[in-house]
Design an enzyme around this catalytic site. Structure first.
Site, PDB file in Angstrom:
ATOM      1  N   TYR A 158       0.853  -1.193   0.000  1.00 33.75           N
ATOM      2  CA  TYR A 158       0.000   0.000   0.000  1.00 33.75           C
ATOM      3  C   TYR A 158       0.886   1.238   0.000  1.00 33.75           C
ATOM      4  O   TYR A 158       1.842   1.330   0.773  1.00 33.75           O
ATOM      5  CB  TYR A 158      -0.909   0.026   1.242  1.00 33.75           C
ATOM      6  CG  TYR A 158      -1.707   1.306   1.312  1.00 33.75           C
ATOM      7  CD1 TYR A 158      -2.975   1.365   0.753  1.00 33.75           C
ATOM      8  CD2 TYR A 158      -1.172   2.471   1.873  1.00 33.75           C
ATOM      9  CE1 TYR A 158      -3.696   2.554   0.762  1.00 33.75           C
ATOM     10  CE2 TYR A 158      -1.882   3.663   1.880  1.00 33.75           C
ATOM     11  CZ  TYR A 158      -3.134   3.698   1.323  1.00 33.75           C
ATOM     12  OH  TYR A 158      -3.841   4.862   1.321  1.00 33.75           O
ATOM     13  N   GLU A 189      -3.095   7.571  -4.307  1.00 37.75           N
ATOM     14  CA  GLU A 189      -3.049   6.255  -3.653  1.00 37.75           C
ATOM     15  C   GLU A 189      -2.740   5.180  -4.684  1.00 37.75           C
ATOM     16  O   GLU A 189      -3.390   5.113  -5.721  1.00 37.75           O
ATOM     17  CB  GLU A 189      -4.398   5.972  -2.981  1.00 37.75           C
ATOM     18  CG  GLU A 189      -4.382   4.721  -2.128  1.00 37.75           C
ATOM     19  CD  GLU A 189      -5.754   4.403  -1.552  1.00 37.75           C
ATOM     20  OE1 GLU A 189      -5.943   4.560  -0.336  1.00 37.75           O
ATOM     21  OE2 GLU A 189      -6.656   3.997  -2.308  1.00 37.75           O
TER      22      GLU A 189
END
Ligand code: GDP
Ligand code: MN
Length: 393
Positions: A109, A197
């Site tokens: 992530y 992101e």
């Protein structure tokens, strides 16, 4: 403003972030054709909507041949996908992105956000990618790395390297991770992003590091100087109520309740929404008419709120400092006469020129329920709403 995954990937690729080969498709035939152009033996068909968590909602499909690609495309196109992030109304899929499938060894992530407390860009990373960051924070909070960038120097290579080592990446791939982190930071800063992101950033079995998913949002207040970014706007992905309002300079957030709100000031709007809930109702929206609102602006706000067919009662709550109660009252009367307000209307005015405002409402002869305090206004609005729903039943 949000953009699509494929748009974010196009941007990131220009900043040295490696992404899988892919192409856009608007039909099942085109999806299959894209796959043949890309080559290989496995592909991923991805619904392009402004939302994450598409995988769990059926918007990401791994395919091994033309037939599977066509079937996935047929399933997704024209469908309203409801994900954990879209709300119950869902978002319409009208574009697909077809990509070569990757042989994933590890999912990471990676996020860039503006941290309000630090007043700086913060990088958030975790070796446990593939889940949403909220889920990571709950299940594996210790895996989360946070780093703050000094705006004076920008992101430094040593800092990127530190993050890469923190993620436990192999030595062979550290250089690529640094290139990815530096590129993301540059894209974030140079394009006035508010969020970036990559989830997941993957390490493949053949040792590549790629952004498998990408999400970017931009600061609306900076769009005037980013024409190439504002061109990427896809209004079909926005709540039509919010688009209508923002095109008219109103600050509006659509919600799922039945009581429409017209309020000045974000703080008062939040407080009013709370009071409606306490009184047993649900707000249909958050609308801040701002300071110095003219009667025209108030009438426009009515149009925006009444555009939502769920609205069964309207509550106007004004605490006038810069605003003037008489103007707001004029706007309310104007809206009733010009727009038509087919639902119960509760108005609470306080502050500048309040006497004059109340007089305008009283002398208008229109059906307006007036209230003195915020609590009274919320209670009267919920009571009025309950009486219409009871009458309808
Ligand atoms: P999201 O659900 O909207 O976040 O969509 P993603 O693009 O992140 O895809 C969801 C998940 O599908 C990823 O976390 C991967 O596990 C999987 N996935 C996506 N692309 C590929 C691929 O090329 N190969 C494989 N094996 N899995 C993939
Ligand atoms: Mn994702």
């Amino acid at each position: 403003m949000d953009i699509h995954e494929y748009q974010a990937k196009e941007i990131l690729a220009r900043y040295n972030v490696e992404v899988p080969r892919g192409g856009l498709a608007y039909s099942p035939e085109q999806a299959a054709y894209r796959a043949s152009e890309i080559g290989g033996s496995r592909w991923v068909v991805k619904a392009q909507i402004h939302s994450g968590a598409r995988g769990k909602a059926g918007g990401i499909r791994l395919c091994a041949n033309d037939k599977e690609i066509s079937e996935a495309a047929e399933f997704m196109l024209g469908r309203k996908l409801v994900t954990a992030q879209t709300g119950p109304r869902g978002k319409l899929v009208s574009r697909l992105y077809v990509e070569e499938a990757m042989d994933i060894q590890r999912e990471i992530y990676l996020g860039f956000v503006l941290d309000r407390k630090e007043e700086r860009v913060m990088i958030v990373a975790s070796g446990s990618g593939g889940m949403e960051i909220e889920e990571i924070a709950e299940r594996e909070p210790d895996s989360i790395i946070r780093a703050v960038v000094d705006p004076g120097t920008g992101m430094m290579e040593f800092q990127a390297r530190e993050i890469a080592f923190g993620l436990g990446l192999d030595n062979a791939i550290i250089g690529k991770a640094v290139q990815t982190l530096m590129g993301c930071y540059r894209a974030f800063r140079e394009l006035d992003a508010s969020m970036l992101e990559i989830n997941p950033l993957v390490v493949t079995r053949d040792g590549r590091l790629l952004a498998l998913d990408a999400k970017m949002s931009f600061d609306d207040n900076a769009l005037f100087r980013r024409p190439q970014i504002s061109e990427l706007r896809d209004k079909s992905q926005e709540d039509p109520r919010e688009t209508f309002a923002s095109d008219r300079g109103l600050s509006y957030v659509g919600l799922d309740g039945r009581i429409g709100c017209i309020i000045n000031g974000a703080g008062l709007a939040m407080a009013t929404m709370d009071m409606i809930k306490i009184a047993g109702g649900e707000p249909a929206n958050f609308l801040d008419i701002g300071g110095g609102a003219s009667p025209e602006r108030v009438a426009k706000s009515f149009r925006a709120v009444l555009g939502d067919k769920n609205v069964e009662t309207i509550l106007v709550n004004i605490f006038a400092g810069i605003n003037r109660c008489d103007w707001v009252a004029e706007g309310v009367v104007k809206a009733i006469r010009e727009v038509g307000v087919p639902v119960p209307l509760v108005v609470r005015l306080a502050g500048t020129n309040v006497e004059e405002g109340r007089r305008i409402l009283a002398e208008s002869g229109e059906q307006i329920i007036v209230a003195e305090t915020l609590a009274e206004a919320a209670e009267k609005a919920v009571a009025a709403w309950k009486s219409v729903t009871r009458a309808a039943a």
